[in-house]
Motif scaffolding. Structure first.
Motif, PDB file in Angstrom:
ATOM      1  N   ASN A 165       0.261  12.922   6.045  1.00 23.72           N
ATOM      2  CA  ASN A 165      -0.241  12.590   7.217  1.00 23.72           C
ATOM      3  C   ASN A 165      -0.596  13.520   8.031  1.00 23.72           C
ATOM      4  O   ASN A 165      -1.696  13.355   8.825  1.00 23.72           O
ATOM      5  N   THR A 166      -0.124  14.619   7.984  1.00 26.58           N
ATOM      6  CA  THR A 166      -0.460  15.803   8.883  1.00 26.58           C
ATOM      7  C   THR A 166      -1.865  16.278   8.269  1.00 26.58           C
ATOM      8  O   THR A 166      -2.885  16.632   8.993  1.00 26.58           O
ATOM      9  N   GLU A 167      -2.036  16.239   6.883  1.00 24.51           N
ATOM     10  CA  GLU A 167      -3.344  16.710   6.522  1.00 24.51           C
ATOM     11  C   GLU A 167      -4.454  15.637   6.701  1.00 24.51           C
ATOM     12  O   GLU A 167      -5.616  16.022   7.053  1.00 24.51           O
ATOM     13  N   LEU A 168      -4.144  14.364   6.803  1.00 28.58           N
ATOM     14  CA  LEU A 168      -5.067  13.336   7.321  1.00 28.58           C
ATOM     15  C   LEU A 168      -5.465  13.437   8.671  1.00 28.58           C
ATOM     16  O   LEU A 168      -6.863  13.437   9.006  1.00 28.58           O
ATOM     17  N   ALA A 169      -4.518  13.928   9.597  1.00 25.76           N
ATOM     18  CA  ALA A 169      -4.884  14.136  11.090  1.00 25.76           C
ATOM     19  C   ALA A 169      -5.851  15.333  11.244  1.00 25.76           C
ATOM     20  O   ALA A 169      -6.691  15.375  11.893  1.00 25.76           O
ATOM     21  N   GLU A 170      -5.437  16.431  10.232  1.00 30.63           N
ATOM     22  CA  GLU A 170      -6.542  17.572  10.337  1.00 30.63           C
ATOM     23  C   GLU A 170      -7.855  17.314   9.920  1.00 30.63           C
ATOM     24  O   GLU A 170      -8.829  17.923  10.505  1.00 30.63           O
ATOM     25  N   ALA A 171      -7.832  16.490   8.904  1.00 32.16           N
ATOM     26  CA  ALA A 171      -9.092  16.086   8.213  1.00 32.16           C
ATOM     27  C   ALA A 171     -10.099  15.399   9.284  1.00 32.16           C
ATOM     28  O   ALA A 171     -11.367  15.472   9.270  1.00 32.16           O
ATOM     29  N   LYS A 172      -9.336  14.591   9.883  1.00 26.49           N
ATOM     30  CA  LYS A 172      -9.805  13.602  11.054  1.00 26.49           C
ATOM     31  C   LYS A 172     -10.495  14.492  12.110  1.00 26.49           C
ATOM     32  O   LYS A 172     -11.535  14.734  12.570  1.00 26.49           O
ATOM     33  N   GLU A 173      -9.637  15.510  12.576  1.00 29.68           N
ATOM     34  CA  GLU A 173      -9.952  16.276  13.575  1.00 29.68           C
ATOM     35  C   GLU A 173     -11.408  17.382  13.093  1.00 29.68           C
ATOM     36  O   GLU A 173     -12.080  17.535  13.962  1.00 29.68           O
ATOM     37  N   GLN A 174     -11.430  17.761  11.877  1.00 34.83           N
ATOM     38  CA  GLN A 174     -12.356  18.880  11.551  1.00 34.83           C
ATOM     39  C   GLN A 174     -13.591  17.715  11.385  1.00 34.83           C
ATOM     40  O   GLN A 174     -14.577  18.328  11.635  1.00 34.83           O
ATOM     41  N   LEU A 175     -13.752  16.325  10.835  1.00 37.76           N
ATOM     42  CA  LEU A 175     -14.656  15.684  10.840  1.00 37.76           C
ATOM     43  C   LEU A 175     -15.421  15.490  12.191  1.00 37.76           C
ATOM     44  O   LEU A 175     -16.454  15.351  12.470  1.00 37.76           O
ATOM     45  N   LEU A 176     -14.599  15.099  13.462  1.00 40.02           N
ATOM     46  CA  LEU A 176     -14.933  14.857  14.629  1.00 40.02           C
ATOM     47  C   LEU A 176     -15.552  16.236  15.141  1.00 40.02           C
ATOM     48  O   LEU A 176     -16.390  16.287  16.045  1.00 40.02           O
ATOM     49  N   ARG A 177     -14.950  17.509  14.879  1.00 37.33           N
ATOM     50  CA  ARG A 177     -15.394  18.521  15.359  1.00 37.33           C
ATOM     51  C   ARG A 177     -17.162  18.753  14.960  1.00 37.33           C
ATOM     52  O   ARG A 177     -17.717  19.412  15.448  1.00 37.33           O
ATOM     53  N   PHE A 233       0.814  -1.149  -0.038  1.00 43.29           N
ATOM     54  CA  PHE A 233      -0.111  -0.114   0.050  1.00 43.29           C
ATOM     55  C   PHE A 233       0.950   1.203   0.002  1.00 43.29           C
ATOM     56  O   PHE A 233       1.938   1.239   0.642  1.00 43.29           O
ATOM     57  N   PRO A 234       0.576   2.396  -0.668  1.00 44.96           N
ATOM     58  CA  PRO A 234       1.380   3.388  -0.819  1.00 44.96           C
ATOM     59  C   PRO A 234       1.519   4.156   0.951  1.00 44.96           C
ATOM     60  O   PRO A 234       0.649   4.032   1.654  1.00 44.96           O
ATOM     61  N   VAL A 235       2.671   4.513   1.140  1.00 40.14           N
ATOM     62  CA  VAL A 235       3.230   5.084   2.333  1.00 40.14           C
ATOM     63  C   VAL A 235       2.585   6.619   2.124  1.00 40.14           C
ATOM     64  O   VAL A 235       3.444   7.443   1.180  1.00 40.14           O
ATOM     65  N   LEU A 236       2.131   7.213   3.087  1.00 38.05           N
ATOM     66  CA  LEU A 236       1.997   8.522   3.010  1.00 38.05           C
ATOM     67  C   LEU A 236       3.186   9.351   3.474  1.00 38.05           C
ATOM     68  O   LEU A 236       3.878   9.213   4.417  1.00 38.05           O
ATOM     69  N   SER A 237       3.282  10.698   2.915  1.00 36.54           N
ATOM     70  CA  SER A 237       4.402  11.526   3.388  1.00 36.54           C
ATOM     71  C   SER A 237       3.992  12.016   4.466  1.00 36.54           C
ATOM     72  O   SER A 237       2.694  12.044   5.148  1.00 36.54           O
ATOM     73  N   GLU A 238       5.065  12.852   5.156  1.00 38.37           N
ATOM     74  CA  GLU A 238       4.798  13.301   6.425  1.00 38.37           C
ATOM     75  C   GLU A 238       3.572  14.652   6.289  1.00 38.37           C
ATOM     76  O   GLU A 238       2.634  14.722   7.305  1.00 38.37           O
ATOM     77  N   LYS A 239       3.693  15.347   5.214  1.00 42.33           N
ATOM     78  CA  LYS A 239       2.703  16.210   4.931  1.00 42.33           C
ATOM     79  C   LYS A 239       1.136  15.562   4.803  1.00 42.33           C
ATOM     80  O   LYS A 239       0.329  16.083   5.296  1.00 42.33           O
TER      81      LYS A 239
END
Length: 296
Positions: free
Chosen positions: A282-294, A274-280
């Motif tokens: 992963n950061t965007e993924l975490a931000e998207a998760k936070e926005q969805l939970l809010r 499976f493709p490995v996400l870059s640090e950037k």
């Protein structure tokens, strides 16, 4: 539970010493009944589906699966049952019938090349460019319809002609391998007696009458010529990177299990990731998760 052994009774990776007569169409390895094989196939279907998802996400590997066989061997049913767990979004099945006028106006590899898989995808050929050294070998008069410049009569379709065709196929498959396509070639090896039984079943069962083709009986009379053509084609084109798998086809339950098991091994050999996400990313993924939970 028995496990399927892909030994010399199945795999041909070199034409040296190959004899089709050495392969038993009724061979069932160490399986004793249909239920064992069905359970094995069920597991392979599930695992192959997961591998295919990874292949699609990985995007570096294409798989070309070729089925060749005499009529009645079970190509359609094998494709139906073994590939049932794959996502049709990235699987393409092409059945090659009698060539059209447009296809005859091109080189013999042209029409199949149009259906080769892109990376991340699987193409399944129900018959293939091998018809050009099988049916055309038994019926060399078909070559005249291809309007090849130096072929004026059937006498011109000589051993040199066939050698060039085998060379073209080997080079074609070598080119595909170098460019990320794994070529998997299955010959579903049915006996003449079992073919007879399946033809009679088509005739006797009204729901299978549509499968009957009167031309099949005429071709059956040329059985020995076809076996010779298959033996020569396999001998000339079996390589380490593009081997032939001679699948005993008299017992459909074993045939389908064997194909599923070999496909599983093909997937495993590709080292799919499976493709490995870059640090950037992963950061965007975490931000998207936070926005969805809010927003919940």
């Amino acid at each position: 539970m028995p496990s399927f052994r892909k030994d010399a009774k199945i795999t041909v990776s070199s034409g040296d010493g190959f004899r089709l007569a050495d392969f038993d169409p009724g061979y069932t390895d160490n399986f004793s009944n249909i239920e064992e094989a069905k359970e094995d196939l069920k597991k392979d279907i599930e695992k192959n589906g997961k591998y295919q998802e990874k292949q699609y996400a990985d995007g570096r590997h294409a798989i070309l699966i070729i089925f060749q066989a005499m009529d009645g061997a079970g190509k359609d049913s094998t494709i139906k049952h073994v590939m049932t767990g794959l996502n049709p979004q990235s699987v393409h099945v092409t059945s090659f019938k009698k060539p059209s006028l447009a296809e005859l106006a091109h080189d013999f590899l042209w029409r199949t090349s149009l259906h080769l898989p892109e990376r991340g995808h699987i193409s399944i050929f129900n018959r293939s460019y091998y018809e050009e050294v099988l049916v055309c070998k038994v019926h060399p008069e078909f070559i005249l319809g291809q309007k090849i410049a130096d072929i004026k009569t059937v006498k011109d379709v000589d051993e040199k002609f066939w050698k060039k065709r085998y060379d073209s196929i080997r080079e074609h498959e070598k080119h595909l391998h170098r460019n990320g396509t794994t070529v998997v070639k299955f010959f579903l090896h049915v006996s003449k007696e079992e073919q007879k039984n399946r033809f009679l079943e088509r005739i006797n069962d009204p729901e299978k009458n549509w499968k009957y083709n009167s031309a099949d009986i005429g071709e059956r009379k040329l059985w020995d010529e076809y076996m010779s053509a298959y033996e020569k084609a396999i001998t000339e084109t079996a390589t380490e990177n593009s081997p032939w798998f001679i699948i005993p086809a008299d017992n459909k339950w074993f045939m389908q299990m064997a194909v599923g098991d070999i496909l599983h091994d093909i997937f495993k050999s590709l080292d799919l990731q499976f493709p490995v996400l870059s640090e950037k990313e992963n950061t965007e993924l975490a931000e998207a998760k936070e926005q969805l939970l809010r927003n919940l």
